[in-house]
Scaffold this active site. Sequence first.
Site, PDB file in Angstrom:
ATOM      1  N   TYR A 223       0.842  -1.198   0.000  1.00 43.22           N
ATOM      2  CA  TYR A 223       0.000   0.000   0.000  1.00 43.22           C
ATOM      3  C   TYR A 223       0.879   1.250   0.000  1.00 43.22           C
ATOM      4  O   TYR A 223       2.049   1.217   0.400  1.00 43.22           O
ATOM      5  CB  TYR A 223      -0.934   0.025   1.216  1.00 43.22           C
ATOM      6  CG  TYR A 223      -0.237   0.112   2.553  1.00 43.22           C
ATOM      7  CD1 TYR A 223       0.028   1.347   3.140  1.00 43.22           C
ATOM      8  CD2 TYR A 223       0.153  -1.035   3.248  1.00 43.22           C
ATOM      9  CE1 TYR A 223       0.656   1.443   4.378  1.00 43.22           C
ATOM     10  CE2 TYR A 223       0.771  -0.955   4.480  1.00 43.22           C
ATOM     11  CZ  TYR A 223       1.029   0.291   5.038  1.00 43.22           C
ATOM     12  OH  TYR A 223       1.651   0.375   6.256  1.00 43.22           O
ATOM     13  N   CYS A 224       0.309   2.348  -0.489  1.00 42.92           N
ATOM     14  CA  CYS A 224       0.981   3.647  -0.449  1.00 42.92           C
ATOM     15  C   CYS A 224      -0.112   4.710  -0.360  1.00 42.92           C
ATOM     16  O   CYS A 224      -1.270   4.399  -0.094  1.00 42.92           O
ATOM     17  CB  CYS A 224       1.878   3.857  -1.665  1.00 42.92           C
ATOM     18  SG  CYS A 224       1.021   3.807  -3.253  1.00 42.92           S
ATOM     19  N   THR A 225       0.215   5.961  -0.609  1.00 41.01           N
ATOM     20  CA  THR A 225      -0.739   7.055  -0.413  1.00 41.01           C
ATOM     21  C   THR A 225      -1.935   6.959  -1.350  1.00 41.01           C
ATOM     22  O   THR A 225      -3.083   6.931  -0.913  1.00 41.01           O
ATOM     23  CB  THR A 225      -0.039   8.407  -0.621  1.00 41.01           C
ATOM     24  OG1 THR A 225       1.113   8.468   0.202  1.00 41.01           O
ATOM     25  CG2 THR A 225      -0.974   9.549  -0.263  1.00 41.01           C
ATOM     26  N   GLY A 227      -1.619   4.984  -4.582  1.00 39.61           N
ATOM     27  CA  GLY A 227      -1.544   3.803  -5.427  1.00 39.61           C
ATOM     28  C   GLY A 227      -0.420   3.766  -6.441  1.00 39.61           C
ATOM     29  O   GLY A 227       0.038   2.685  -6.825  1.00 39.61           O
ATOM     30  N   ILE A 254      -4.184   4.486   0.451  1.00 35.97           N
ATOM     31  CA  ILE A 254      -4.741   4.772   1.771  1.00 35.97           C
ATOM     32  C   ILE A 254      -5.916   5.742   1.667  1.00 35.97           C
ATOM     33  O   ILE A 254      -6.884   5.654   2.420  1.00 35.97           O
ATOM     34  CB  ILE A 254      -3.654   5.359   2.697  1.00 35.97           C
ATOM     35  CG1 ILE A 254      -2.492   4.373   2.838  1.00 35.97           C
ATOM     36  CG2 ILE A 254      -4.224   5.695   4.076  1.00 35.97           C
ATOM     37  CD1 ILE A 254      -1.253   4.978   3.473  1.00 35.97           C
TER      38      ILE A 254
END
Length: 590
Positions: A223-225, A227, A254
């Site tokens: 996961y990241c901010t 995508g 997220i």
Amino acid sequence: MGRTSSCGGDGEKQRIEDKEQYGVLLYYKYTSVPDVDELVSFYESSCNSLGLLGRVRVSTHGVNVTVGGKLAALEEHIASAKSNCLFEGTDFKLASSHHPLNDKVSQECGFTSLSIRVVEELVTFSTCPLLKSPDISNAGKHLSAAEFHSVLQSAKEQPDESGKSENKELVLLDARNLYETRIGKFESENVETLDPEIRQYSDLPTWIDQNAEKLKGKNVLMYCTGGIRCEMASAYIRSKGAGFENTFQLYGGIQRYLEQFPSGGFFKGKNFVFDHRISVGSSKEDIIGCCLLCNNTFDDYSPRCRCRLCRMLVLVCNHCQVKGDDYVCELCRKHGKGQVPLSLDPSKGLTPAGDDDTRRKLRILCLHGFRQNASGFKGRTGSLAKKLKNIAELVFIDAPHELQFIYQTATTPPPPLGACNKKFAWLVSPDFDKPNETGWTQCQFDPLQYQNQTAGFDKSLTYLKTVFAEKGPFDGILGFSQGAAMAAAVCGKQEQLLGEIDFRFCVLCSGFTPWPLLEKREQGSIKCPSLHIFGSQPGKDRQIVTQASLDLAGLFDEGCATVIEHDFGHIIPTKSPYIDEIKAFLNQFV
């Protein structure tokens, strides 16, 4: 009647306020772009007409956009983008927000102007060329926020086959930087969360290579901010072959997860964002970050405190803040940069408790400018060498092309040759002649002569290979004026020169693009970490115009390029705050 009229007025007022409300729009799309210039024109027209500010990155592989403006304008931009088939299936993330908290936040987050750039990579995945670039079509399978949550929920409720509470077959992998994970991350009591603790995204491939065994044979939930970072990173993991196939990514990042689970779900803390909002939390507003100095809970980055060595953002609470960024981040401490504990001296501010002069100094090869020599350049940079003496050793060499001496008036005879030091160049004009018997020629000063110096590179490159072999190794290259152009040309060929000219960074002072050596390079295509130093106001530097230095800086990837603009002329400034910024850049490599 009066009440009805009042309600109607209130509704109209609300609609007007909604249209005037500020917002932020984030989206990316990996797709084949047939005409980059046409897409750039679309963004220039749409964003300028709608008053949108922020960052737009365009490549042959897609787009990456973060812009802010009035909500109505952002909605109009989305409608325009959707009319183009290139954006089919794009996830447009639109959120209302406040205006930037202050000018510093606005400037750092890129919302004071509109920046549209053509780049090679939408996000810089590696500062060093990879042996094999990952194929984005091999990226991990997308999981919706609900699917991602369901997997974690199942792991929480069901122990693994051995009966242990920790699920050994599932790991969470955070693809973000340390300053982001400090204030928020996914946590599940039965699932291990791997936090690479990286300073920048381009450090992630190295972490993956060094920790591949932690991922092999596992179901990896990335996961990241928003995508985009998981796209390339998951493809890189899957490219490792057998045992790495089951790599998944949270679709929409997220941000979409918190929209689906406003109370936070399995995400604890706040989501760091790269715009003036700084961070976005759940309805719980729990704080997992802490002050770098006192360890009290704290997660507010709005003061924009930074490590004095690597310039990474750090969390320092209001009580512990001191004038100036005189802090050392946990990564620099971990790698022995700066000393701990730190002491707070009222007269000096926050300072290291010990002496770190025992660190190995950087060795930097220095390339002088046109019609200069090593001894002259060494003398001109004496103040710089003195102020960097605890960080770096500067090594000076003459360029290989010897030039004729010049004089500008026919009435004044030139002095004897023995009274003059030889002058050299890295690049020369195509009609360059070696010194004649007299060693002198008459000519007038031409401030644009550097534009005609397009020959001699091959000889200079061969010479540098010999220098690196005989006098190396060198950690970096510092170039001034034409020396900076030569250094930039070497940076452009860094991948081909591996094993012959190896270095980790470059410092380019009053530089310009060495045509035609780099004329075919795309904006942001040179991945070498770089520091660009030049005068900020046109006309201050009589030799190299400001725009020429700006154009050269634009060829380097913005993720690893630092720019210092000063108020002087054709020099390398050694006064504060410029020398402090130079030291901060170099300290990343000590």
